[in-house]
Design an enzyme around this catalytic site. Structure first.
Site, PDB file in Angstrom:
ATOM      1  N   LYS A   1      16.959  58.351  75.581  1.00 19.79           N
ATOM      2  CA  LYS A   1      16.369  59.337  75.813  1.00 19.79           C
ATOM      3  C   LYS A   1      15.023  58.967  76.281  1.00 19.79           C
ATOM      4  CE  LYS A   1      18.611  62.131  72.078  1.00 19.79           C
ATOM      5  NZ  LYS A   1      19.358  63.238  73.092  1.00 19.79           N
TER       6      LYS A   1
ATOM      7  N   ARG B   1      29.751  64.034  68.888  1.00 25.27           N
ATOM      8  CA  ARG B   1      31.264  64.255  68.840  1.00 25.27           C
ATOM      9  C   ARG B   1      31.945  63.125  68.312  1.00 25.27           C
ATOM     10  NH1 ARG B   1      30.600  65.273  75.358  1.00 25.27           N
ATOM     11  NH2 ARG B   1      28.718  66.056  74.305  1.00 25.27           N
TER      12      ARG B   1
END
Length: 531
Positions: free
Chosen positions: A277, A351
């Protein structure tokens, strides 16, 4: 720091000693005789002053979440009106406006004086109101300087409506306290930075909750994850100093006929991994454990108040760190489901851990109902907004029940489209069973992310699967909200031994017209977790 006390009667108090707030919808406040409030206002505020203040509360004709406030006596007493509008996808309790009312009055005064909040409402809105107030008082702070004393915040209820004049019972106050404790625990864990809330410390919290409810957790950590086949969790957390882990708390009462698993994403920090990020999007990623924190708080509250069915809390814990051992894009991991995943985005890590968690819930726990809760996608805030979690489920009746529970608890939810035939192809891979990130980021990202998790549970799963993406509502401003605790308590209220929780379904049959499409959770008598 504040201690919250939910009282069974309006306490005796003087605004000179304890700051007081009277709050409710204006028509409800006007129904109350002043004698019922005199205990907290006299001798500083008389009936005439109070009525003038209430009459002065004004609202725009345009629907708004803003409250109206008026001081009654210096900085010692206030009255606040909740907005007249609560439309069909909002809670009739106006929980977000209630929180704002507390923050704009008592919060603005500050200090360590004790406080008393008198909520005027219909009894069916008491639980959501109690939970909303709990969210206003965070527990975590690292500010230096003189340690302030713990102040006591007393929350009283005055009920309006036919048959609702009875005060809060001891049992009802106890449930509210349990919910508040769970909410504030979840918020505290989310507010705490990773250097003080890494996976080992998170596990300490799991153990502490286990000790409180007399349950010893099962913990699989580090290289043992590889031995057991948890490639998703291990792959995300293997580069971190503190090892990834799968932890399970199991409540298995006698006579249980149904098994429920709550699976939480516990990414204690998310750098994005090698798909790192940037400096604008990495701060705040301590909140990526919000799903697991909420499930820990909800499990503590649910078991404390008595839960009649098997309930498992599954925590998928990892720090998505950068280092020599970090997973690379193009790596392929084998998950607990047996499926292989080609990594094309290490920043789509939640996930991955949840894929292992839900597979464990099916294979080992034999769950009839699997709920996974996660701060999963930034797209959730775009899809359903700042206040509503994104809901994805294979069961239409439980979809309706989730929306009902959201309004009953104040933790709002809104459905995402469940169409694997349209969306799961986004994960097609030439070399593995699937990739972990979509090909087209404009094609229902939040639904796709949930479907990735669903695929490891199995699209053939015969029970009920509920996915809650709470990325946006898990925080407001720079503070965690404890989102999810009250929602889970309400969603599974039919399994609770608490009269307040189990009575929510019947009490909400008498709803406002805006909630005519609401319905209580599916009956616990249904088989195979299907509603």
């Amino acid at each position: 720091m504040a201690e919250l006390v939910y009282s069974t009667a309006v306490s005796k108090s003087d605004p000179l000693d304890r700051t007081c707030l009277i709050v409710g919808q204006v028509p409800h406040v006007k129904q109350i005789k002043f004698e019922r409030l005199a205990n907290v206002l006299s001798p500083r505020v008389d009936e005439e002053t109070f009525q003038i203040a209430v009459d002065s509360l004004r609202f725009s004709s345009i629907p708004s979440n803003a409250c109206a406030t008026c001081p009654l006596w210096l900085n010692g007493a206030f009255v606040a009106g909740l907005p007249p509008y609560a439309t069909r996808h909002n809670s009739d309790a106006r929980p977000h406006a209630l929180a704002r009312a507390v923050q704009s009055t008592l919060g603005a005064v500050g200090g360590d004086r004790d406080e008393i909040i008198v909520v005027v409402c219909e009894k069916r809105n008491a639980f959501a109101s109690a939970s909303a107030i709990a969210r206003v008082y965070p527990k975590y702070s690292a500010k230096s300087g003189k340690q302030k004393k713990t102040k006591t915040v007393t929350i009283d209820f005055v009920f309006v409506g036919e048959g609702d004049d009875a005060p809060l019972s001891e049992d009802e106050a106890k449930v509210m306290s349990s919910a508040a404790e769970g909410i504030r625990l979840a918020a505290q864990m989310v507010d705490t930075p990773c250097n003080l809330m890494h996976t080992d410390i998170f596990l300490d919290h799991v153990r502490a909750v286990g000790d409180k409810v007399h349950i010893k957790p099962v913990i699989i950590q580090g290289e043992d994850l590889v031995k057991h086949g948890f490639g998703g969790i291990y792959g995300v957390g293997k580069a971190a100093v503190h090892a990834p882990a799968l932890a399970i708390l199991s409540h298995t009462p006698k006579g249980a006929t149904k098994t429920i698993a709550w699976v939480g994403k516990g990414i204690v920090y998310d750098t994005g991994g090698l798909s790192i990020k940037d400096k604008l999007h990495m701060p705040g990623m301590k909140r990526d454990c919000g799903g697991a924190a909420a499930i820990l708080g909800a499990f503590q509250a649910a078991v404390t108040e008595g839960f009649s069915e098997n309930l498992h809390a599954v925590f998928c814990l990892a720090e998505n760190a950068v280092g020599p051992e970090a997973t690379r894009p193009d790596d392929i991991h084998t998950f607990y489901s047996g499926k292989t995943v080609e990594i094309n985005n290490t920043d789509a890590e939640g996930r991955l851990v949840l894929g292992d968690g839900v597979a464990y819930a099916r294979k080992d726990l034999k769950a009839d109902i699997v709920v996974d809760m996660a701060t999963l996608t930034g797209a959730q805030g775009i899809s359903t907004g700042r206040y509503h979690a994104g809901l994805l489920t294979n069961d239409g009746d439980w979809e309706t029940a989730c929306q009902y529970a959201g309004r009953a608890s104040g933790d709002l939810v809104f459905p995402l489209p469940y169409t694997p035939e349209f969306h799961f192809a986004e994960f097609n891979s030439s070399v593995a069973d699937m990739k972990n990130s979509v090909a087209n980021r404009s094609n229902a990202q939040s639904s796709c992310a949930g479907l990735f998790i669903n695929s490891h549970l199995g699209f053939d799963f015969p029970g009920t699967w509920i996915h809650l993406d709470i990325a946006a509502p898990v925080y407001t401003g720079e503070r965690a909200t404890g989102y999810g605790v009250a929602l889970l308590m309400c969603l599974f209220s039919s399994y609770s031994k608490s009269a307040l929780l189990s009575g929510l379904a019947s009490s909400f049959q008498k709803k406002s017209p805006a909630d005519d499409d609401a319905k209580p959770p599916p009956s616990k008598k249904r088989r195979s977790g299907k509603a």
